[in-house]
Scaffold this motif. Structure first.
Motif, PDB file in Angstrom:
ATOM      1  N   HIS A 107      31.115  41.164  54.841  1.00  0.00           N
ATOM      2  CA  HIS A 107      30.740  42.433  53.723  1.00  0.00           C
ATOM      3  C   HIS A 107      31.349  43.946  54.491  1.00  0.00           C
ATOM      4  CE1 HIS A 107      26.409  41.733  55.308  1.00  0.00           C
ATOM      5  NE2 HIS A 107      26.405  41.000  54.037  1.00  0.00           N
ATOM      6  N   LEU A 108      30.945  44.683  53.399  1.00  0.00           N
ATOM      7  CA  LEU A 108      30.762  46.250  54.528  1.00  0.00           C
ATOM      8  C   LEU A 108      29.780  46.445  55.336  1.00  0.00           C
ATOM      9  CD1 LEU A 108      31.851  48.276  54.263  1.00  0.00           C
ATOM     10  CD2 LEU A 108      30.677  49.478  52.139  1.00  0.00           C
ATOM     11  N   ASP A 214      26.224  45.371  51.109  1.00  0.00           N
ATOM     12  CA  ASP A 214      25.873  43.786  51.592  1.00  0.00           C
ATOM     13  C   ASP A 214      25.981  42.810  50.555  1.00  0.00           C
ATOM     14  OD1 ASP A 214      23.388  44.307  50.366  1.00  0.00           O
ATOM     15  OD2 ASP A 214      22.906  43.012  51.625  1.00  0.00           O
ATOM     16  N   ASN A 215      26.677  43.719  49.225  1.00  0.00           N
ATOM     17  CA  ASN A 215      26.313  43.027  47.929  1.00  0.00           C
ATOM     18  C   ASN A 215      27.768  42.777  47.564  1.00  0.00           C
ATOM     19  OD1 ASN A 215      23.852  42.350  47.834  1.00  0.00           O
ATOM     20  ND2 ASN A 215      23.846  44.157  46.246  1.00  0.00           N
ATOM     21  N   ASP A 220      41.185  39.717  51.880  1.00  0.00           N
ATOM     22  CA  ASP A 220      42.128  40.509  51.946  1.00  0.00           C
ATOM     23  C   ASP A 220      43.121  40.484  51.364  1.00  0.00           C
ATOM     24  OD1 ASP A 220      42.741  39.532  54.853  1.00  0.00           O
ATOM     25  OD2 ASP A 220      43.898  37.900  54.589  1.00  0.00           O
ATOM     26  N   SER A 221      42.042  40.458  49.848  1.00  0.00           N
ATOM     27  CA  SER A 221      42.781  40.856  48.470  1.00  0.00           C
ATOM     28  C   SER A 221      41.886  42.222  48.247  1.00  0.00           C
ATOM     29  CB  SER A 221      43.397  40.055  47.230  1.00  0.00           C
ATOM     30  OG  SER A 221      41.482  39.549  47.090  1.00  0.00           O
ATOM     31  N   GLY A 222      41.630  42.779  48.656  1.00  0.00           N
ATOM     32  CA  GLY A 222      40.169  43.554  48.137  1.00  0.00           C
ATOM     33  C   GLY A 222      39.408  43.455  48.083  1.00  0.00           C
ATOM     34  N   LEU A 223      38.038  44.145  48.522  1.00  0.00           N
ATOM     35  CA  LEU A 223      36.778  43.187  48.156  1.00  0.00           C
ATOM     36  C   LEU A 223      36.833  42.830  47.266  1.00  0.00           C
ATOM     37  CD1 LEU A 223      36.054  45.357  50.750  1.00  0.00           C
ATOM     38  CD2 LEU A 223      33.793  46.500  49.960  1.00  0.00           C
ATOM     39  N   ALA A 224      35.956  41.806  47.177  1.00  0.00           N
ATOM     40  CA  ALA A 224      34.786  41.279  45.714  1.00  0.00           C
ATOM     41  C   ALA A 224      33.403  41.386  45.427  1.00  0.00           C
ATOM     42  CB  ALA A 224      35.525  39.894  45.580  1.00  0.00           C
ATOM     43  N   LEU A 225      33.182  41.657  44.369  1.00  0.00           N
ATOM     44  CA  LEU A 225      31.615  42.331  44.340  1.00  0.00           C
ATOM     45  C   LEU A 225      30.700  41.421  43.673  1.00  0.00           C
ATOM     46  CD1 LEU A 225      32.805  45.677  42.047  1.00  0.00           C
ATOM     47  CD2 LEU A 225      31.356  45.872  44.656  1.00  0.00           C
TER      48      LEU A 225
END
Length: 376
Positions: A107-108, A214-215, A220-225
């Protein structure tokens, strides 16, 4: 901030999997150990006989009741969005959801705690893009979200809790200022309660509320929330201001490299501007200043109260976080800018000096990725 819990009992895990299997219509077995959770939840990865994997999340105790109502309603309302887990099954007693498994990954927060500044900047911008997408998709689901929360709750639930939090902070700051021997007039902090009514741009949407580094899951397709336990409906500016404070509700609250934060905020504004053109204009600049300073006062009260009350410092071996006094000092210095709340600027300066002297507070270090990869 996540509060870790004791390990779940085998009986609790077994019961949870049995209920989830029944609701999904296919037997599930646990894969590995439960995810690190909180006192509110048990989260496990589970597999069916054909090898398909799912994530099962159970909501525990009284606090879990509202968390279940908010998260299940948010995921249901956002079906088809593509950047949140899909809600595949649920149960109201015991409270749990079955979601599709988005896989492993960082995560970020992991990236910010790493050593690659370029990757950290790119991932931060990706976070902003994902949040903007949530805001654009979420603006159309208020009725579905509200109806879902009410249907899954035993009683009324506040869709936006920020006004109440601002009222509480206005009261608490009077106590905290007294503890630091900083004189303030009675009612000096009441201006905080006026903030929601002073926003100029009418742009609200569904928010995960706890928009922390961290949430999410970097893909590769972009961040999931991830993690919609606190989901609510509120003005989108409150989420955008996370990049300016930064991270007011989060453990990974290291400072951000200014240029990277500006690029990310610009990415967010460009995207949401497609739905709310006013987000690109000066009225939204005003709202950003207002939300930034209001967050600073809110988060500052939350972080200072444990210090004043003598509570032990919370630590976690896997979650290195800035010192709490440093965070308070950073929030007060942000509030001292006074661009939106000039009435409190001088008070913020005095409080910052008191925190610096009382707790040996200093600047919050840059996130390690922006500081050569070394925790300071």
């Amino acid at each position: 901030m996540t509060t870790t819990s004791t390990d779940p009992t085998p009986d609790l895990v077994a019961e949870t999997l049995a209920v989830a299997s029944d609701r999904l219509g296919s037997p599930l077995t646990v894969v590995g150990e439960p995810f690190p959770g909180s006192r509110r939840t048990l989260v496990v990865r589970a597999r069916t006989s054909d090898g398909s994997t799912f994530v099962v999340k159970r909501y525990l105790g009284d606090e879990g009741a509202e968390a279940y109502a908010r998260e299940a309603s948010a995921l249901a309302a956002l079906a088809g969005f593509g950047r949140t887990p899909s809600l595949l099954a649920e149960c109201g007693d015991p409270r749990l959801v079955v979601m599709d498994d988005l896989g492993e990954g960082q995560h970020l927060a992991d990236v910010l705690l790493g050593e690659d500044a370029d990757r950290a900047a790119a991932t931060l911008a990706g976070w902003a893009t994902a949040v903007a997408g949530l805001h654009r998709a979420g603006r159309q689901v208020r009725d579905a979200f509200e109806a879902g929360v009410l249907a899954r709750s035993a009683g009324p639930v506040e869709l936006d809790g920020l006004p109440g939090l601002l009222e509480a902070a206005a009261t608490d700051w009077g106590r905290l200022a007294t503890a630091l021997d900083v004189p303030v007039a009675d009612g000096a902090f009441d201006v905080l309660t006026t903030v929601p009514g002073r926003l100029r741009v009418d742009a609200s949407s569904l928010s995960a509320a706890d928009m922390c580094p961290d949430n999410n899951l970097v893909r590769d397709s972009g961040l999931a929330l991830l993690d919609f336990e606190f989901a609510l409906w509120r003005p989108v500016v409150w989420d955008a201001a996370y990049l300016r404070v930064p991270w007011p509700t989060c453990w990974c609250a290291w400072s951000l490299e200014a240029a990277a934060a500006d690029v990310a905020l610009g990415r967010w504004r460009d995207e949401v501007g497609k739905s709310w053109p006013a987000a690109l204009g000066p009225d939204f600049d005003h709202d950003l200043d207002l939300a930034t300073e209001a967050w600073a006062w809110l988060a500052g009260s939350w972080c200072l109260a444990p210090l004043v009350d003598g509570e032990p410092r919370r630590t976690h071996p896997l979650k290195p976080m800035p010192r709490m006094p440093d965070r308070v000092l950073g929030f007060l210095r942000t509030a001292a800018a006074g661009r939106a709340l000039p009435e409190l600027a001088d008070t913020a300066v005095q409080l910052a000096r008191a925190v610096e002297a009382t707790y040996a507070a200093t600047d919050v270090p840059l996130a390690p990725a922006f500081a050569g990869g070394v925790l300071r």
